[in-house]
Design a protein around this motif. Structure first.
Motif, PDB file in Angstrom:
ATOM      1  N   SER A  33     -56.132 -56.650  46.706  1.00  0.00           N
ATOM      2  CA  SER A  33     -55.688 -57.737  45.818  1.00  0.00           C
ATOM      3  C   SER A  33     -56.124 -57.466  44.377  1.00  0.00           C
ATOM      4  O   SER A  33     -55.337 -57.658  43.441  1.00  0.00           O
ATOM      5  CB  SER A  33     -56.236 -59.078  46.291  1.00  0.00           C
ATOM      6  N   ASP A  34     -57.339 -57.010  44.182  1.00  0.00           N
ATOM      7  CA  ASP A  34     -57.817 -56.706  42.828  1.00  0.00           C
ATOM      8  C   ASP A  34     -57.096 -55.486  42.255  1.00  0.00           C
ATOM      9  O   ASP A  34     -56.768 -55.458  41.071  1.00  0.00           O
ATOM     10  CB  ASP A  34     -59.334 -56.466  42.836  1.00  0.00           C
ATOM     11  N   PHE A  35     -56.856 -54.495  43.107  1.00  0.00           N
ATOM     12  CA  PHE A  35     -56.105 -53.322  42.643  1.00  0.00           C
ATOM     13  C   PHE A  35     -54.725 -53.741  42.147  1.00  0.00           C
ATOM     14  O   PHE A  35     -54.285 -53.320  41.072  1.00  0.00           O
ATOM     15  CB  PHE A  35     -55.960 -52.288  43.771  1.00  0.00           C
ATOM     16  N   LEU A  36     -54.050 -54.579  42.937  1.00  0.00           N
ATOM     17  CA  LEU A  36     -52.694 -54.985  42.561  1.00  0.00           C
ATOM     18  C   LEU A  36     -52.708 -55.783  41.259  1.00  0.00           C
ATOM     19  O   LEU A  36     -51.868 -55.573  40.381  1.00  0.00           O
ATOM     20  CB  LEU A  36     -52.053 -55.798  43.686  1.00  0.00           C
ATOM     21  N   ARG A  37     -53.644 -56.691  41.107  1.00  0.00           N
ATOM     22  CA  ARG A  37     -53.693 -57.525  39.898  1.00  0.00           C
ATOM     23  C   ARG A  37     -54.113 -56.729  38.659  1.00  0.00           C
ATOM     24  O   ARG A  37     -53.503 -56.848  37.604  1.00  0.00           O
ATOM     25  CB  ARG A  37     -54.658 -58.699  40.079  1.00  0.00           C
ATOM     26  N   TYR A  38     -55.169 -55.927  38.794  1.00  0.00           N
ATOM     27  CA  TYR A  38     -55.774 -55.326  37.605  1.00  0.00           C
ATOM     28  C   TYR A  38     -55.390 -53.870  37.352  1.00  0.00           C
ATOM     29  O   TYR A  38     -55.562 -53.378  36.242  1.00  0.00           O
ATOM     30  CB  TYR A  38     -57.293 -55.473  37.682  1.00  0.00           C
ATOM     31  N   ARG A  39     -54.903 -53.184  38.351  1.00  0.00           N
ATOM     32  CA  ARG A  39     -54.501 -51.790  38.136  1.00  0.00           C
ATOM     33  C   ARG A  39     -52.992 -51.628  38.157  1.00  0.00           C
ATOM     34  O   ARG A  39     -52.450 -50.757  37.502  1.00  0.00           O
ATOM     35  CB  ARG A  39     -55.115 -50.874  39.203  1.00  0.00           C
ATOM     36  N   ALA A  40     -52.302 -52.467  38.948  1.00  0.00           N
ATOM     37  CA  ALA A  40     -50.848 -52.352  39.074  1.00  0.00           C
ATOM     38  C   ALA A  40     -50.128 -53.450  38.297  1.00  0.00           C
ATOM     39  O   ALA A  40     -48.902 -53.533  38.351  1.00  0.00           O
ATOM     40  CB  ALA A  40     -50.447 -52.407  40.548  1.00  0.00           C
TER      41      ALA A  40
END
Length: 172
Positions: A33-40
Protein backbone atom coordinates in the motif's frame (compact mmCIF):
# COMPACT_ATOMS: atom_id res chain seq x y z
CA UNK A 1 18.62 12.49 14.94
CA UNK A 2 20.69 9.70 13.44
CA UNK A 3 20.15 8.94 9.76
CA UNK A 4 20.89 5.26 9.31
CA UNK A 5 18.67 4.69 6.27
CA UNK A 6 21.67 3.73 4.14
CA UNK A 7 22.35 0.81 6.53
CA UNK A 8 18.97 -0.76 5.91
CA UNK A 9 18.80 -3.60 3.39
CA UNK A 10 16.89 -2.97 0.20
CA UNK A 11 15.71 -5.07 -2.67
CA UNK A 12 14.95 -4.08 -6.24
CA UNK A 13 11.42 -4.91 -7.30
CA UNK A 14 9.49 -4.41 -10.52
CA UNK A 15 5.71 -4.14 -10.61
CA UNK A 16 3.33 -3.23 -13.37
CA UNK A 17 0.84 -0.78 -11.87
CA UNK A 18 -2.16 0.08 -14.02
CA UNK A 19 -0.14 -0.86 -17.09
CA UNK A 20 3.00 1.08 -16.14
CA UNK A 21 6.14 -0.85 -15.22
CA UNK A 22 7.89 0.53 -12.15
CA UNK A 23 11.26 -0.60 -10.80
CA UNK A 24 12.34 0.66 -7.38
CA UNK A 25 14.61 -0.22 -4.48
CA UNK A 26 12.54 -0.87 -1.37
CA UNK A 27 13.13 -2.07 2.14
CA UNK A 28 11.73 -5.58 2.61
CA UNK A 29 9.40 -4.25 5.35
CA UNK A 30 7.79 -1.73 2.94
CA UNK A 31 4.06 -2.46 2.53
CA UNK A 32 2.53 -2.71 -0.92
CA UNK A 33 0.00 0.00 0.00
CA UNK A 34 2.82 2.44 0.82
CA UNK A 35 4.71 1.47 -2.32
CA UNK A 36 1.64 2.15 -4.45
CA UNK A 37 0.91 5.51 -2.81
CA UNK A 38 4.43 6.90 -2.48
CA UNK A 39 6.46 5.20 -5.20
CA UNK A 40 3.85 4.55 -7.90
CA UNK A 41 1.82 7.74 -7.26
CA UNK A 42 -1.36 5.68 -6.94
CA UNK A 43 -2.95 7.90 -4.33
CA UNK A 44 -6.30 6.25 -4.99
CA UNK A 45 -5.03 3.45 -2.74
CA UNK A 46 -6.05 4.46 0.78
CA UNK A 47 -4.52 3.20 3.98
CA UNK A 48 -7.14 2.95 6.71
CA UNK A 49 -6.74 0.39 9.44
CA UNK A 50 -3.42 -1.18 8.33
CA UNK A 51 -4.79 -4.52 9.60
CA UNK A 52 -6.71 -5.71 6.54
CA UNK A 53 -10.04 -5.07 8.23
CA UNK A 54 -11.41 -1.98 6.44
CA UNK A 55 -10.71 -2.77 2.77
CA UNK A 56 -9.79 0.81 1.84
CA UNK A 57 -6.46 -0.42 0.42
CA UNK A 58 -7.98 -3.15 -1.77
CA UNK A 59 -6.19 -3.63 -5.09
CA UNK A 60 -6.00 -6.44 -7.61
CA UNK A 61 -2.71 -8.34 -7.79
CA UNK A 62 -2.41 -10.77 -10.69
CA UNK A 63 -6.18 -10.89 -11.03
CA UNK A 64 -7.05 -11.40 -7.37
CA UNK A 65 -8.14 -8.77 -4.83
CA UNK A 66 -5.80 -8.29 -1.88
CA UNK A 67 -5.57 -5.87 1.01
CA UNK A 68 -2.39 -4.06 0.01
CA UNK A 69 -1.63 -3.13 3.63
CA UNK A 70 -1.27 -6.84 4.39
CA UNK A 71 1.32 -7.55 1.70
CA UNK A 72 4.93 -6.47 1.53
CA UNK A 73 5.91 -4.81 -1.72
CA UNK A 74 8.67 -7.41 -2.25
CA UNK A 75 5.99 -10.13 -2.19
CA UNK A 76 4.37 -8.49 -5.22
CA UNK A 77 7.62 -8.34 -7.21
CA UNK A 78 6.91 -9.18 -10.84
CA UNK A 79 3.14 -8.81 -10.44
CA UNK A 80 0.51 -6.88 -12.31
CA UNK A 81 -1.30 -4.53 -9.96
CA UNK A 82 -4.58 -2.85 -10.75
CA UNK A 83 -5.96 0.00 -8.64
CA UNK A 84 -9.30 1.78 -9.04
CA UNK A 85 -7.61 4.36 -11.28
CA UNK A 86 -6.71 1.54 -13.63
CA UNK A 87 -10.42 1.05 -14.28
CA UNK A 88 -10.58 4.38 -16.10
CA UNK A 89 -11.48 4.19 -19.76
CA UNK A 90 -10.04 6.28 -22.57
CA UNK A 91 -12.82 8.84 -22.37
CA UNK A 92 -13.06 9.01 -18.57
CA UNK A 93 -14.55 6.92 -15.81
CA UNK A 94 -15.32 3.24 -16.26
CA UNK A 95 -18.83 1.85 -15.64
CA UNK A 96 -18.25 1.01 -11.96
CA UNK A 97 -16.71 4.39 -11.21
CA UNK A 98 -19.48 6.16 -13.13
CA UNK A 99 -22.14 4.24 -11.17
CA UNK A 100 -20.55 5.24 -7.85
CA UNK A 101 -20.39 8.86 -8.99
CA UNK A 102 -23.96 9.06 -10.28
CA UNK A 103 -25.46 7.25 -7.29
CA UNK A 104 -23.68 9.48 -4.78
CA UNK A 105 -21.94 6.45 -3.31
CA UNK A 106 -18.85 8.42 -2.46
CA UNK A 107 -19.66 9.96 0.97
CA UNK A 108 -16.25 11.24 2.15
CA UNK A 109 -14.55 9.14 -0.55
CA UNK A 110 -11.93 7.54 1.68
CA UNK A 111 -13.24 3.99 1.26
CA UNK A 112 -14.47 4.37 -2.32
CA UNK A 113 -11.49 2.94 -4.18
CA UNK A 114 -11.63 -0.22 -2.08
CA UNK A 115 -15.37 -0.55 -2.67
CA UNK A 116 -14.85 -0.08 -6.41
CA UNK A 117 -12.29 -2.89 -6.51
CA UNK A 118 -14.57 -5.12 -4.40
CA UNK A 119 -17.42 -4.34 -6.82
CA UNK A 120 -15.24 -5.27 -9.79
CA UNK A 121 -14.43 -8.63 -8.23
CA UNK A 122 -18.07 -9.25 -7.24
CA UNK A 123 -19.43 -8.46 -10.72
CA UNK A 124 -16.79 -10.63 -12.39
CA UNK A 125 -17.91 -13.58 -10.27
CA UNK A 126 -21.61 -12.72 -10.34
CA UNK A 127 -22.70 -10.26 -13.08
CA UNK A 128 -26.27 -10.04 -11.72
CA UNK A 129 -26.11 -10.14 -7.91
CA UNK A 130 -29.18 -9.59 -5.74
CA UNK A 131 -29.08 -7.23 -2.77
CA UNK A 132 -28.03 -9.95 -0.32
CA UNK A 133 -25.21 -11.09 -2.61
CA UNK A 134 -24.03 -7.49 -2.94
CA UNK A 135 -23.96 -7.02 0.83
CA UNK A 136 -22.05 -10.29 1.18
CA UNK A 137 -19.69 -9.40 -1.69
CA UNK A 138 -18.79 -6.07 -0.11
CA UNK A 139 -18.55 -7.38 3.45
CA UNK A 140 -14.74 -7.07 3.53
CA UNK A 141 -15.03 -3.30 3.11
CA UNK A 142 -16.12 -0.73 5.67
CA UNK A 143 -17.65 2.69 5.05
CA UNK A 144 -17.15 4.73 8.19
CA UNK A 145 -19.75 7.23 6.92
CA UNK A 146 -22.24 4.31 6.96
CA UNK A 147 -23.39 5.17 3.46
CA UNK A 148 -24.14 1.64 2.38
CA UNK A 149 -27.54 2.36 0.78
CA UNK A 150 -26.03 4.36 -2.06
CA UNK A 151 -23.09 1.98 -2.40
CA UNK A 152 -25.51 -0.91 -2.94
CA UNK A 153 -27.46 1.18 -5.46
CA UNK A 154 -24.18 1.91 -7.25
CA UNK A 155 -23.30 -1.79 -7.47
CA UNK A 156 -26.76 -2.56 -8.91
CA UNK A 157 -26.31 0.27 -11.40
CA UNK A 158 -22.79 -0.90 -12.31
CA UNK A 159 -24.13 -4.41 -12.93
CA UNK A 160 -26.74 -2.96 -15.29
CA UNK A 161 -24.14 -0.81 -17.06
CA UNK A 162 -21.72 -3.69 -17.49
CA UNK A 163 -24.53 -5.96 -18.73
CA UNK A 164 -25.44 -3.30 -21.29
CA UNK A 165 -21.82 -3.03 -22.39
CA UNK A 166 -21.42 -6.79 -22.70
CA UNK A 167 -24.66 -7.06 -24.70
CA UNK A 168 -23.49 -4.29 -27.02
CA UNK A 169 -20.11 -5.93 -27.56
CA UNK A 170 -21.38 -9.51 -27.53
CA UNK A 171 -19.06 -10.44 -24.63
CA UNK A 172 -21.54 -12.67 -22.79
Amino acid sequence: MIDNTSDRPTQEITLTVNGNEITEEVEPRHKLSDFLRYRADSTDVRVGCEHGACGACTVEVDGKNVKSCMLFAVQADGSDVLTSTGLNEDDGLGPIQEAFHENHALQCGFCTSGFIMATKELLEKNPDPDREEIVDGLSDNICRCTGYVNIIKAVEDAADRMDTVSQATGDD
